[in-house]
Structures are given as C-alpha cells and as structure tokens.
Design a protein around this motif. Structure first.
Motif, PDB file in Angstrom:
ATOM      1  N   GLN A  39       0.854  -1.187   0.000  1.00  0.00           N
ATOM      2  CA  GLN A  39       0.000   0.000   0.000  1.00  0.00           C
ATOM      3  C   GLN A  39       0.883   1.227   0.000  1.00  0.00           C
ATOM      4  OE1 GLN A  39      -2.949   0.181   3.134  1.00  0.00           O
ATOM      5  NE2 GLN A  39      -4.201   1.582   1.929  1.00  0.00           N
ATOM      6  N   ALA A  40       0.775   1.974  -1.061  1.00  0.00           N
ATOM      7  CA  ALA A  40       1.511   3.228  -1.186  1.00  0.00           C
ATOM      8  C   ALA A  40       0.672   4.365  -0.614  1.00  0.00           C
ATOM      9  CB  ALA A  40       1.840   3.489  -2.655  1.00  0.00           C
ATOM     10  N   GLY A  42      -1.754   7.153  -0.086  1.00  0.00           N
ATOM     11  CA  GLY A  42      -2.870   7.641  -0.869  1.00  0.00           C
ATOM     12  C   GLY A  42      -3.450   6.654  -1.850  1.00  0.00           C
ATOM     13  N   LYS A  43      -2.970   5.408  -1.795  1.00  0.00           N
ATOM     14  CA  LYS A  43      -3.463   4.402  -2.729  1.00  0.00           C
ATOM     15  C   LYS A  43      -4.051   3.218  -1.969  1.00  0.00           C
ATOM     16  CE  LYS A  43      -0.363   5.505  -6.571  1.00  0.00           C
ATOM     17  NZ  LYS A  43       0.582   4.952  -7.577  1.00  0.00           N
ATOM     18  N   GLU A  44      -4.811   2.408  -2.689  1.00  0.00           N
ATOM     19  CA  GLU A  44      -5.389   1.219  -2.086  1.00  0.00           C
ATOM     20  C   GLU A  44      -4.339   0.112  -1.982  1.00  0.00           C
ATOM     21  OE1 GLU A  44     -10.023   1.754  -3.564  1.00  0.00           O
ATOM     22  OE2 GLU A  44      -8.855   0.023  -4.196  1.00  0.00           O
ATOM     23  N   ARG A  45      -4.589  -0.795  -1.065  1.00  0.00           N
ATOM     24  CA  ARG A  45      -3.707  -1.951  -0.931  1.00  0.00           C
ATOM     25  C   ARG A  45      -3.875  -2.835  -2.169  1.00  0.00           C
ATOM     26  NH1 ARG A  45      -3.486  -4.972   4.820  1.00  0.00           N
ATOM     27  NH2 ARG A  45      -3.237  -2.753   5.348  1.00  0.00           N
ATOM     28  N   GLU A  46      -2.752  -3.339  -2.679  1.00  0.00           N
ATOM     29  CA  GLU A  46      -2.813  -4.160  -3.881  1.00  0.00           C
ATOM     30  C   GLU A  46      -1.965  -5.415  -3.711  1.00  0.00           C
ATOM     31  OE1 GLU A  46      -1.317  -1.836  -7.167  1.00  0.00           O
ATOM     32  OE2 GLU A  46       0.608  -1.438  -6.184  1.00  0.00           O
ATOM     33  N   GLU A  88       8.389   3.923  -7.705  1.00  0.00           N
ATOM     34  CA  GLU A  88       6.972   3.557  -7.632  1.00  0.00           C
ATOM     35  C   GLU A  88       6.723   2.324  -6.760  1.00  0.00           C
ATOM     36  OE1 GLU A  88       7.819   6.211 -10.765  1.00  0.00           O
ATOM     37  OE2 GLU A  88       8.651   4.197 -10.476  1.00  0.00           O
ATOM     38  N   ALA A  91       6.318   1.697  -0.709  1.00  0.00           N
ATOM     39  CA  ALA A  91       5.039   1.330  -0.087  1.00  0.00           C
ATOM     40  C   ALA A  91       5.323   0.581   1.215  1.00  0.00           C
ATOM     41  CB  ALA A  91       4.229   0.425  -1.019  1.00  0.00           C
TER      42      ALA A  91
END
Length: 112
Positions: A39-40, A42-46, A88, A91
């Motif tokens: 999870q970065a 401001g982003k969702e966990r992927e 990128e 995370a």
C-alpha cells in the motif's frame, strides 16, 4: 490465530534489490496460501504476489520479471524477492495468510 511478522524493508536506491521475509507463528503454516500486498501513500492496498500451500505462484503484472515469491515451510517463512526497484515500488508491504491474517507491514522506500 496466526501472528505474522515481516522484516527486510528499508531504504534502497533505484535499481537495487531487497528480500522481504514474513515469519508465521503456529504449526499450520504449510497449509496456508500466503500473499504479499503493498500500500503506497494515498493508494489502495494491492496484491503483489501469492504462493499456494502447494507452491503455485502468482506475480502481479506490474512487478512481473522483477519479483519472486517463495516459501520455506521448515521455517514458517515466506519471502518476497524484489529486484530493479523503482521509486513507484515505495510502499508498506504486508504479509497475509489464508486470506485471514495480516502482518503489521514493513516499509520499503526506493529513493536516491
């Protein structure tokens, strides 16, 4: 209840490598499918990668060719090997067991 403890994160330069480890408690580890997520900010966990109890692996397209997942059932440990890291990839990386249990995460920062 399974406790998961991740380690191996840190600061790495672009192009570098890291090996993340996740140790599970208990004696049922070999029966669990295991996963690494990230999870970065401001982003969702992927999902990054998964490995089944029988050793079948799945690697997400965005890291394919740069990451590998493996497990050592004798040590209750699952690994995530990451190469050619990019900014990128920064995370918090989480270990997951059986779609039920989660670790606290380990921070990976890719920066020069």
């Amino acid at each position: 209840q399974v406790q998961l403890v991740e380690s191996g994160g840190g600061l790495v330069q672009p192009g570098g490598s890291l090996r993340l480890s996740c140790v599970a408690s208990g004696n049922q580890f070999r029966y669990y499918d295991m996963g690494w997520y990230r999870q970065a900010p401001g982003k969702e966990r992927e999902l990054v990668a998964r490995i089944s109890s029988s050793g079948t692996t799945y690697i997400a397209d965005f890291v394919k060719g740069r990451c590998g997942i493996s497990r050592d059932n004798t040590k209750n440990t699952v690994f995530l090997d990451m190469n050619t890291l990019e900014p990128e990839d920064t995370a918090v990386y989480y270990c997951e067991a059986g779609n039920m249990y989660w670790g606290q995460g380990t921070q990976v920062i890719v920066s020069s």
